[in-house]
Design a protein around this motif. Structure first.
Motif, mmCIF file in Angstrom:
data_model
loop_
_atom_site.group_PDB
_atom_site.id
_atom_site.type_symbol
_atom_site.label_atom_id
_atom_site.label_comp_id
_atom_site.label_asym_id
_atom_site.label_seq_id
_atom_site.Cartn_x
_atom_site.Cartn_y
_atom_site.Cartn_z
ATOM 1 N N GLU A 135 0.940 -1.219 0.216
ATOM 2 C CA GLU A 135 0.101 -0.031 -0.093
ATOM 3 C C GLU A 135 0.778 1.275 -0.090
ATOM 4 O OE1 GLU A 135 -2.867 -0.407 3.184
ATOM 5 O OE2 GLU A 135 -3.844 -2.361 2.253
ATOM 6 N N GLY A 136 2.192 1.169 -1.028
ATOM 7 C CA GLY A 136 2.712 2.399 -1.016
ATOM 8 C C GLY A 136 3.649 2.767 0.105
ATOM 9 N N ARG A 137 3.807 1.668 1.146
ATOM 10 C CA ARG A 137 4.922 1.822 2.397
ATOM 11 C C ARG A 137 5.968 0.784 2.331
ATOM 12 N NH1 ARG A 137 1.955 5.225 6.263
ATOM 13 N NH2 ARG A 137 -0.155 5.456 5.581
ATOM 14 N N TRP A 138 6.887 1.274 3.351
ATOM 15 C CA TRP A 138 7.788 0.275 3.436
ATOM 16 C C TRP A 138 7.960 0.005 5.019
ATOM 17 C CZ3 TRP A 138 9.273 -2.446 -0.539
ATOM 18 C CH2 TRP A 138 9.466 -1.689 -1.619
ATOM 19 N N SER A 139 8.430 -1.144 5.608
ATOM 20 C CA SER A 139 8.192 -1.442 7.108
ATOM 21 C C SER A 139 9.651 -1.575 7.538
ATOM 22 C CB SER A 139 7.757 -2.787 7.377
ATOM 23 O OG SER A 139 6.110 -2.518 6.904
ATOM 24 N N PHE A 140 10.536 -0.208 7.681
ATOM 25 C CA PHE A 140 11.707 -0.393 8.065
ATOM 26 C C PHE A 140 11.709 0.005 9.648
ATOM 27 C CE2 PHE A 140 10.840 3.284 5.561
ATOM 28 C CZ PHE A 140 10.865 4.472 6.463
ATOM 29 N N PRO A 141 12.732 -0.153 10.241
ATOM 30 C CA PRO A 141 12.949 0.214 11.695
ATOM 31 C C PRO A 141 12.466 1.448 12.151
ATOM 32 C CG PRO A 141 14.705 -1.366 11.143
ATOM 33 C CD PRO A 141 14.070 -0.707 9.832
ATOM 34 N N HIS A 142 11.607 1.757 13.314
ATOM 35 C CA HIS A 142 11.070 3.093 13.651
ATOM 36 C C HIS A 142 10.289 3.857 12.712
ATOM 37 C CE1 HIS A 142 13.819 1.732 16.698
ATOM 38 N NE2 HIS A 142 14.960 1.889 15.912
ATOM 39 N N GLY A 143 9.739 3.372 11.460
ATOM 40 C CA GLY A 143 8.833 3.865 10.782
ATOM 41 C C GLY A 143 7.584 3.877 10.779
ATOM 42 N N PRO A 144 6.585 4.686 10.328
ATOM 43 C CA PRO A 144 5.148 4.344 10.561
ATOM 44 C C PRO A 144 4.452 3.425 10.266
ATOM 45 C CG PRO A 144 5.916 6.534 9.366
ATOM 46 C CD PRO A 144 7.091 5.735 9.645
ATOM 47 N N SER A 145 5.204 2.454 9.109
ATOM 48 C CA SER A 145 4.561 1.174 8.773
ATOM 49 C C SER A 145 5.274 -0.174 9.324
ATOM 50 C CB SER A 145 4.095 1.145 7.485
ATOM 51 O OG SER A 145 3.921 -0.129 7.163
ATOM 52 N N GLN A 146 4.641 -0.884 9.786
ATOM 53 C CA GLN A 146 5.376 -2.216 10.374
ATOM 54 C C GLN A 146 4.629 -3.386 9.843
ATOM 55 O OE1 GLN A 146 8.164 -2.191 11.648
ATOM 56 N NE2 GLN A 146 8.380 -0.139 11.542
ATOM 57 N N PHE A 188 14.063 6.212 -3.410
ATOM 58 C CA PHE A 188 13.768 7.506 -3.241
ATOM 59 C C PHE A 188 12.926 7.789 -2.129
ATOM 60 C CE2 PHE A 188 10.491 10.696 -4.562
ATOM 61 C CZ PHE A 188 11.323 11.933 -4.238
ATOM 62 N N SER A 189 13.200 8.797 -1.345
ATOM 63 C CA SER A 189 12.364 9.001 -0.355
ATOM 64 C C SER A 189 12.477 8.051 0.858
ATOM 65 C CB SER A 189 11.034 9.494 -0.555
ATOM 66 O OG SER A 189 10.345 10.260 0.504
ATOM 67 N N ILE A 190 11.197 7.572 1.178
ATOM 68 C CA ILE A 190 11.270 6.383 2.149
ATOM 69 C C ILE A 190 11.698 4.764 1.364
ATOM 70 C CG2 ILE A 190 9.216 7.212 3.584
ATOM 71 C CD1 ILE A 190 7.593 5.280 2.245
ATOM 72 N N GLY A 191 11.657 5.035 0.092
ATOM 73 C CA GLY A 191 12.195 4.042 -0.652
ATOM 74 C C GLY A 191 13.680 4.168 -0.416
ATOM 75 N N ALA A 192 14.365 5.301 -0.389
ATOM 76 C CA ALA A 192 15.821 5.481 -0.114
ATOM 77 C C ALA A 192 16.047 4.871 1.513
ATOM 78 C CB ALA A 192 16.310 6.958 -0.101
ATOM 79 N N SER A 193 15.373 5.221 2.291
ATOM 80 C CA SER A 193 15.402 4.696 3.589
ATOM 81 C C SER A 193 15.465 2.997 3.795
ATOM 82 C CB SER A 193 14.422 5.301 4.575
ATOM 83 O OG SER A 193 14.513 6.730 4.867
ATOM 84 N N MET A 194 14.508 2.591 2.890
ATOM 85 C CA MET A 194 14.516 1.195 2.940
ATOM 86 C C MET A 194 15.820 0.719 2.026
ATOM 87 S SD MET A 194 12.374 -1.353 3.407
ATOM 88 C CE MET A 194 13.812 -2.059 4.301
ATOM 89 N N ALA A 195 16.425 1.321 0.989
ATOM 90 C CA ALA A 195 17.815 0.803 0.679
ATOM 91 C C ALA A 195 18.765 0.910 1.773
ATOM 92 C CB ALA A 195 17.985 1.732 -0.395
ATOM 93 N N TRP A 196 18.858 2.005 2.593
ATOM 94 C CA TRP A 196 19.670 2.402 3.553
ATOM 95 C C TRP A 196 19.685 1.186 4.713
ATOM 96 C CZ3 TRP A 196 22.736 6.688 5.284
ATOM 97 C CH2 TRP A 196 23.015 7.663 4.031
ATOM 98 N N TYR A 197 18.375 0.823 5.227
ATOM 99 C CA TYR A 197 18.310 -0.264 5.763
ATOM 100 C C TYR A 197 18.657 -1.810 5.296
ATOM 101 C CZ TYR A 197 16.453 2.527 9.444
ATOM 102 O OH TYR A 197 16.010 3.775 10.685
ATOM 103 N N THR A 198 18.494 -1.849 4.060
ATOM 104 C CA THR A 198 18.749 -3.065 3.404
ATOM 105 C C THR A 198 20.362 -3.095 3.418
ATOM 106 O OG1 THR A 198 16.831 -2.917 2.191
ATOM 107 C CG2 THR A 198 18.740 -4.290 1.088
ATOM 108 N N ALA A 199 21.105 -2.054 2.888
ATOM 109 C CA ALA A 199 22.443 -2.076 3.060
ATOM 110 C C ALA A 199 23.049 -2.162 4.448
ATOM 111 C CB ALA A 199 23.186 -0.691 2.499
ATOM 112 N N CYS A 200 22.368 -1.490 5.312
ATOM 113 C CA CYS A 200 22.742 -1.805 6.736
ATOM 114 C C CYS A 200 22.724 -3.534 7.360
ATOM 115 C CB CYS A 200 21.971 -0.882 7.662
ATOM 116 S SG CYS A 200 22.260 -1.263 9.443
ATOM 117 N N GLN A 201 21.592 -4.029 6.907
ATOM 118 C CA GLN A 201 21.514 -5.357 7.318
ATOM 119 C C GLN A 201 21.851 -6.665 6.518
ATOM 120 O OE1 GLN A 201 17.255 -5.812 8.856
ATOM 121 N NE2 GLN A 201 17.429 -3.713 9.898
ATOM 122 N N GLN A 202 21.849 -6.071 4.951
ATOM 123 C CA GLN A 202 22.191 -7.234 4.091
ATOM 124 C C GLN A 202 23.174 -6.582 2.977
ATOM 125 O OE1 GLN A 202 18.793 -10.009 3.000
ATOM 126 N NE2 GLN A 202 17.451 -8.210 3.617
#
Length: 354
Positions: free
Chosen positions: A174-185, A216-230
């Motif tokens: 639904e247009g969201r990503w579930s990364f740590p401390h984000g609004p969607s889980q 891009f945007s929260i998608g960039a956040s998702m990429a950062w957490y992906t790099a951090c963890q994988q």
């Protein structure tokens, strides 16, 4: 009855011999069989032809056209042809395509218009049409977007393809990503993304050394957490206008095997400002420079060797001698955006030139 296909055969009887000669009567017998009666198997060779980049361009073009007009796989005859046959008998392969409803590996029944399904989600993919495919750019869309909508962002896609990379749009929920401390889980994103990486490797042969992640945007956040963890599953990262969220991870929360990266962020960005901002009363976007410092510390970058480089006419801070490569931050004067010219410069800087 099982009808083995390899390199091109009906039952145990090849349609063509090794010199590409049509075997008498084989075509007629194959035409009499309907698609549901024929089971399909990979080509009888050590390396199966499972990726479009293993198919000559002319054949791949025909396959794409057929895939665009045949979405119901139950009505298609799928035949997997050995790569030796595809290289040495392209005319015979094209004849096979023309006569039969479809002649591709079942692994190819997804793309830009049809989602590739994995456990817990899906992604869409577009491949360079010239067959010169050197890797894949795995892209996480922004808020309220989707993989389907992302495939309409033609400037980013065309630029990716120009760099000989397949373009993958991963689908959020639904247009969201579930990364740590984000609004969607709503989903275990790390498990889902691992499934995407595994599928890209199995379906198309994209190994970690050929995989770039971005967003891009929260998608960039998702990429950062992906790099951090994988981080070991990617060769590089190119992101726009989004970083970690508060509370920021500690350096030791990330793997040491972080990929080299380029990040673009605008001083006029009001959606995800460089310093971050509060989202409601419970959530807070992180500071871009503090987020970057975490990755640089974990990757043991040599801050004393920092230098200036220019990417897309933007003066960027380049910190070299990290465990796997440079860490580059490009701060521009514009707003919340991901532009194709930035992507061009970023992909080139991380080792995937045109």
């Amino acid at each position: 009855m099982t009808w083995q296909v390899g390199p091109v055969a009906i039952g145990r009887e090849p349609l063509f011999d090794e010199t590409c000669v049509d075997k008498p009567g084989a075509w007629a017998r194959l035409r009499q069989r309907s698609a549901p009666e024929i089971q399909t198997f990979p080509a009888a060779s050590a390396q199966h032809t499972r990726r479009e980049d293993a198919v000559p361009h002319a054949i791949a073009h025909v396959l794409r056209k057929l895939l665009a007009t045949h979405q119901d796989s139950d009505r298609l005859l799928i035949i997997s042809t050995g790569d030796t046959f595809m290289r040495t008998c392209p005319l015979a392969a094209l004849l096979l395509i023309a006569v039969m409803p479809l002649t591709v590996s079942s692994a190819m029944l997804c793309g830009a218009q049809t989602a590739c399904t994995v456990k817990d989600g899906n992604y869409r993919i577009e491949l360079p049409q010239d067959g010169d495919i050197r890797g894949v750019f795995v892209y996480f869309h922004g808020f309220k977007s989707s993989a389907r909508l992302q495939m309409q962002q033609r400037s980013l896609i065309e630029m990716t393809l120009a760099h000989h990379l397949a373009y993958v749009a991963v689908d959020g929920i639904e247009g969201r990503w579930s990364f740590p401390h984000g609004p969607s889980q709503g989903r275990d994103e790390m498990a889902f993304i691992a499934n995407v990486f595994d599928d890209l490797r199995q379906r198309y042969g994209f190994t970690p050394d050929r995989t770039v992640i971005g967003g891009f945007s929260i998608g960039a956040s998702m990429a950062w957490y992906t790099a951090c963890q994988q981080g070991e599953k990617a060769a590089a990262m190119v992101t726009f206008s989004g970083v970690f969220w508060n509370p920021l991870p500690k350096p030791d929360d990330c793997v040491a095997d972080l990929p080299p990266m380029v990040h673009f962020h605008g001083t006029a960005d009001q959606t995800f400002p460089l310093a971050g901002r509060a989202i409601g009363t419970k959530f807070h976007q992180g500071d871009a420079l503090k987020s970057l410092a975490i990755l640089r510390e974990r990757a043991k970058c040599d801050m004393k060797a920092a230098k200036k480089v220019t990417l897309d006419s933007i003066e960027c801070d380049d910190v070299p001698d990290c465990i796997r490569g440079d860490s580059v931050m490009c701060i521009h004067n514009d707003g919340h955006e991901a532009r194709a010219d930035m992507l061009d410069a970023g992909l080139t800087a991380v080792g995937f030139p045109k």
